[in-house]
Design a protein around this motif. Structure first.
Motif, PDB file in Angstrom:
ATOM      1  N   TYR A   1       9.249  16.145  -1.710  1.00  0.00           N
ATOM      2  CA  TYR A   1       9.958  15.168  -2.549  1.00  0.00           C
ATOM      3  C   TYR A   1      11.413  15.614  -2.714  1.00  0.00           C
ATOM      4  O   TYR A   1      11.782  16.318  -3.648  1.00  0.00           O
ATOM      5  CB  TYR A   1       9.256  14.994  -3.908  1.00  0.00           C
ATOM      6  CG  TYR A   1       9.742  13.773  -4.661  1.00  0.00           C
ATOM      7  CD1 TYR A   1       9.335  12.489  -4.281  1.00  0.00           C
ATOM      8  CD2 TYR A   1      10.629  13.892  -5.723  1.00  0.00           C
ATOM      9  CE1 TYR A   1       9.792  11.365  -4.946  1.00  0.00           C
ATOM     10  CE2 TYR A   1      11.093  12.773  -6.401  1.00  0.00           C
ATOM     11  CZ  TYR A   1      10.662  11.515  -6.006  1.00  0.00           C
ATOM     12  OH  TYR A   1      11.127  10.388  -6.668  1.00  0.00           O
TER      13      TYR A   1
ATOM     14  N   GLU B   1       3.108   0.546  -7.212  1.00  0.00           N
ATOM     15  CA  GLU B   1       4.536   0.884  -7.301  1.00  0.00           C
ATOM     16  C   GLU B   1       5.285   0.455  -6.046  1.00  0.00           C
ATOM     17  O   GLU B   1       4.748   0.525  -4.937  1.00  0.00           O
ATOM     18  CB  GLU B   1       4.728   2.404  -7.473  1.00  0.00           C
ATOM     19  CG  GLU B   1       6.174   2.813  -7.760  1.00  0.00           C
ATOM     20  CD  GLU B   1       6.368   4.330  -7.862  1.00  0.00           C
ATOM     21  OE1 GLU B   1       6.851   4.791  -8.904  1.00  0.00           O
ATOM     22  OE2 GLU B   1       6.045   5.040  -6.895  1.00  0.00           O
TER      23      GLU B   1
ATOM     24  N   ASN C   1      12.655   1.449  -8.618  1.00  0.00           N
ATOM     25  CA  ASN C   1      11.332   1.013  -9.044  1.00  0.00           C
ATOM     26  C   ASN C   1      11.345  -0.404  -9.619  1.00  0.00           C
ATOM     27  O   ASN C   1      10.294  -0.940  -9.977  1.00  0.00           O
ATOM     28  CB  ASN C   1      10.724   1.981 -10.065  1.00  0.00           C
ATOM     29  CG  ASN C   1      10.459   3.368  -9.476  1.00  0.00           C
ATOM     30  OD1 ASN C   1      10.865   4.374 -10.039  1.00  0.00           O
ATOM     31  ND2 ASN C   1       9.784   3.440  -8.333  1.00  0.00           N
TER      32      ASN C   1
ATOM     33  N   TYR D   1       3.337   6.665 -16.871  1.00  0.00           N
ATOM     34  CA  TYR D   1       3.980   7.756 -17.613  1.00  0.00           C
ATOM     35  C   TYR D   1       3.366   8.017 -18.985  1.00  0.00           C
ATOM     36  O   TYR D   1       4.058   7.999 -19.994  1.00  0.00           O
ATOM     37  CB  TYR D   1       5.492   7.505 -17.693  1.00  0.00           C
ATOM     38  CG  TYR D   1       6.110   7.434 -16.308  1.00  0.00           C
ATOM     39  CD1 TYR D   1       6.438   8.593 -15.620  1.00  0.00           C
ATOM     40  CD2 TYR D   1       6.285   6.204 -15.661  1.00  0.00           C
ATOM     41  CE1 TYR D   1       6.953   8.538 -14.336  1.00  0.00           C
ATOM     42  CE2 TYR D   1       6.801   6.140 -14.368  1.00  0.00           C
ATOM     43  CZ  TYR D   1       7.139   7.311 -13.714  1.00  0.00           C
ATOM     44  OH  TYR D   1       7.641   7.247 -12.444  1.00  0.00           O
TER      45      TYR D   1
ATOM     46  N   GLY E   1      18.172   9.625 -10.490  1.00  0.00           N
ATOM     47  CA  GLY E   1      16.787   9.679 -10.018  1.00  0.00           C
ATOM     48  C   GLY E   1      16.362   8.540  -9.123  1.00  0.00           C
ATOM     49  O   GLY E   1      15.210   8.479  -8.707  1.00  0.00           O
ATOM     50  N   SER E   2      17.264   7.585  -8.862  1.00  0.00           N
ATOM     51  CA  SER E   2      16.913   6.368  -8.126  1.00  0.00           C
ATOM     52  C   SER E   2      15.812   5.582  -8.835  1.00  0.00           C
ATOM     53  O   SER E   2      15.022   4.894  -8.198  1.00  0.00           O
ATOM     54  CB  SER E   2      16.492   6.667  -6.673  1.00  0.00           C
ATOM     55  OG  SER E   2      16.658   5.492  -5.874  1.00  0.00           O
TER      56      SER E   2
ATOM     57  N   SER F   1       9.109   1.555  -4.436  1.00  0.00           N
ATOM     58  CA  SER F   1      10.265   2.432  -4.599  1.00  0.00           C
ATOM     59  C   SER F   1      11.278   2.039  -3.522  1.00  0.00           C
ATOM     60  O   SER F   1      11.176   2.470  -2.373  1.00  0.00           O
ATOM     61  CB  SER F   1       9.832   3.892  -4.471  1.00  0.00           C
ATOM     62  OG  SER F   1      10.902   4.751  -4.772  1.00  0.00           O
TER      63      SER F   1
ATOM     64  N   TYR G   1       6.066  10.758  -0.295  1.00  0.00           N
ATOM     65  CA  TYR G   1       5.070  10.065  -1.139  1.00  0.00           C
ATOM     66  C   TYR G   1       3.637  10.365  -0.685  1.00  0.00           C
ATOM     67  O   TYR G   1       2.692   9.736  -1.157  1.00  0.00           O
ATOM     68  CB  TYR G   1       5.358   8.547  -1.146  1.00  0.00           C
ATOM     69  CG  TYR G   1       6.680   8.260  -1.819  1.00  0.00           C
ATOM     70  CD1 TYR G   1       6.737   7.946  -3.171  1.00  0.00           C
ATOM     71  CD2 TYR G   1       7.890   8.386  -1.121  1.00  0.00           C
ATOM     72  CE1 TYR G   1       7.946   7.726  -3.810  1.00  0.00           C
ATOM     73  CE2 TYR G   1       9.108   8.169  -1.752  1.00  0.00           C
ATOM     74  CZ  TYR G   1       9.130   7.843  -3.092  1.00  0.00           C
ATOM     75  OH  TYR G   1      10.330   7.637  -3.726  1.00  0.00           O
TER      76      TYR G   1
HETATM   77  C1  AVI Z   1      10.714   7.643 -10.859  1.00  0.00           C
HETATM   78  N1  AVI Z   1      10.825   7.141  -9.490  1.00  0.00           N
HETATM   79  C2  AVI Z   1      12.211   7.078  -9.061  1.00  0.00           C
HETATM   80  C3  AVI Z   1       9.943   7.838  -8.520  1.00  0.00           C
HETATM   81  C4  AVI Z   1      10.135   7.263  -7.096  1.00  0.00           C
HETATM   82  O1  AVI Z   1      10.346   8.051  -6.191  1.00  0.00           O
HETATM   83  O2  AVI Z   1      10.115   6.038  -6.954  1.00  0.00           O
HETATM   84  C5  AVI Z   1       8.486   7.720  -8.909  1.00  0.00           C
HETATM   85  C6  AVI Z   1       7.549   8.304  -7.885  1.00  0.00           C
HETATM   86  N2  AVI Z   1       6.517   7.698  -7.362  1.00  0.00           N
HETATM   87  C7  AVI Z   1       5.905   8.486  -6.512  1.00  0.00           C
HETATM   88  N3  AVI Z   1       6.578   9.606  -6.433  1.00  0.00           N
HETATM   89  C8  AVI Z   1       7.616   9.532  -7.304  1.00  0.00           C
END
Ligand code: AVI
Length: 321
Positions: free
Chosen positions: A58, A282, A169, A41, A164-165, A284, A208
């Protein structure tokens, strides 16, 4: 399982480039290689994330907005009058506005974010739009204990807002630690929190792996940032965005996979990649309603209500502390 260190110890990055250098170097020394998603970020990454939220694939952002739109009055009824709202991580002001608009005489709004510039700018806009609201931004890492402004007589409940869930993360251990911290901070009040739900893996996968490649650009931006700030020398276009749903762990995993042999350098340390070597960037996590409520109960919350979209893709929970 081979490393006991939490993967993402804090989800909030300082603007300090040496923190990025140190954590990136440590993550590239580790096996599997890993970097915290908090480093996504920077200004470019935040703009890319805003674009992700608008993508047709998304669904979480628009689904949560629709839940808020439909049920904000119910939520406000449970919260009660004169509430003080604490938002963990700013930038979701569209969402908190739906809540503020439904609440009866909200007294104070405390957005907490590490990025002071962004925070103060959005606070100024809110102050103009809600003249009766005491807007008190706090520049801090919200995953750590934060001193909140003292409460005044006449204030109603202190309510956390974490949409935003973003809780997804965190590693499970970190999520537990963070929620326990919130349960303490919000004692006598509660937490309104959004969680993305376990669902058809193809829907998750598409969210994603968008066709326009915005999520891929968001993922690769980590390397762009490392090149710009640390002169690391990643061949960014030789890294593939690789995101998939891991059903055993109930999480999307994002990785960057080198397509060729390459070397990078961070603070005079050399890191070698063979073709196929990956960096895990990451997780999620996706939740079931029962699973999340059990987690919340474990750390001292009482799950009082939950709201869904018609497809049950996303859930907002009201947890009393
Ligand atoms: C911020 N977070 C909740 C998003 C997620 O969906 O985990 C970050 C993200 N990573 C890829 N797309 C969005």
């Amino acid at each position: 399982a081979s490393n006991a260190v939490p993967m993402f110890p804090s989800l909030v990055a300082d603007d300090d480039p040496s923190e990025f250098a140190q954590e990136l170097a440590a993550g590239l020394r580790a096996r599997p290689r890993q970097v915290s998603p908090k480093f996504f970020y920077d200004a470019t990454g935040s703009a890319l994330f805003d674009q992700i939220c608008e993508l047709p694939e998304y669904y979480p952002t628009r689904t949560e907005l629709a839940i808020l739109q439909e049920h904000a009055a119910d939520m406000a009824g449970l919260i009660g009058a004169n509430a003080e709202i604490i938002e963990y991580g700013a930038g979701a002001s569209r969402k908190v506005r739906l809540l503020l608009d439904a609440l009866e005489r909200p007294q104070r709004f405390v957005p907490i974010d590490i990025s002071g510039e962004h925070l103060h700018a959005s606070a100024a806009v809110l102050r103009a739009d809600y003249p009766a609201l005491d807007v008190r931004p706090v520049v801090a890492d919200f995953t750590r204990p934060v001193a909140l402004p003292p409460r005044l007589p006449g204030h109603g409940r202190r309510v956390g807002f974490f949409p935003g869930s973003s809780i997804g993360n965190f590693d499970p251990a970190e999520a537990r630690r963070f929620l326990r911290l919130l349960a303490g901070q919000l004692r006598g009040g509660g937490l309104l929190i959004g969680t993305d739900l376990v669902k058809d893996p193809l829907t998750l996968h598409a969210a994603y792996n968008d066709a326009a490649g915005v999520t891929a650009a968001f993922n690769r931006n980590l390397l762009v940032r490392a090149n710009r700030e640390l002169d690391a020398g990643f061949r960014v276009n030789d890294f593939a965005h690789y995101a998939f749903y891991n059903p055993q762990q109930q999480r999307i995993e994002m990785h960057l996979v080198s397509r060729c042999a390459q070397q990078v350098r961070i603070a005079d340390e050399r890191f070698d990649f063979a073709a196929g070597d990956a960096i895990h960037t990451e997780n999620s996590y996706k939740f079931t309603v029962e699973g999340f409520q059990a987690l919340a109960a474990e750390v001292g919350f009482r799950a009082r209500a939950s709201w869904f979209d018609a497809q049950r893709w996303f859930c907002m929970h009201w947890l009393e502390a």
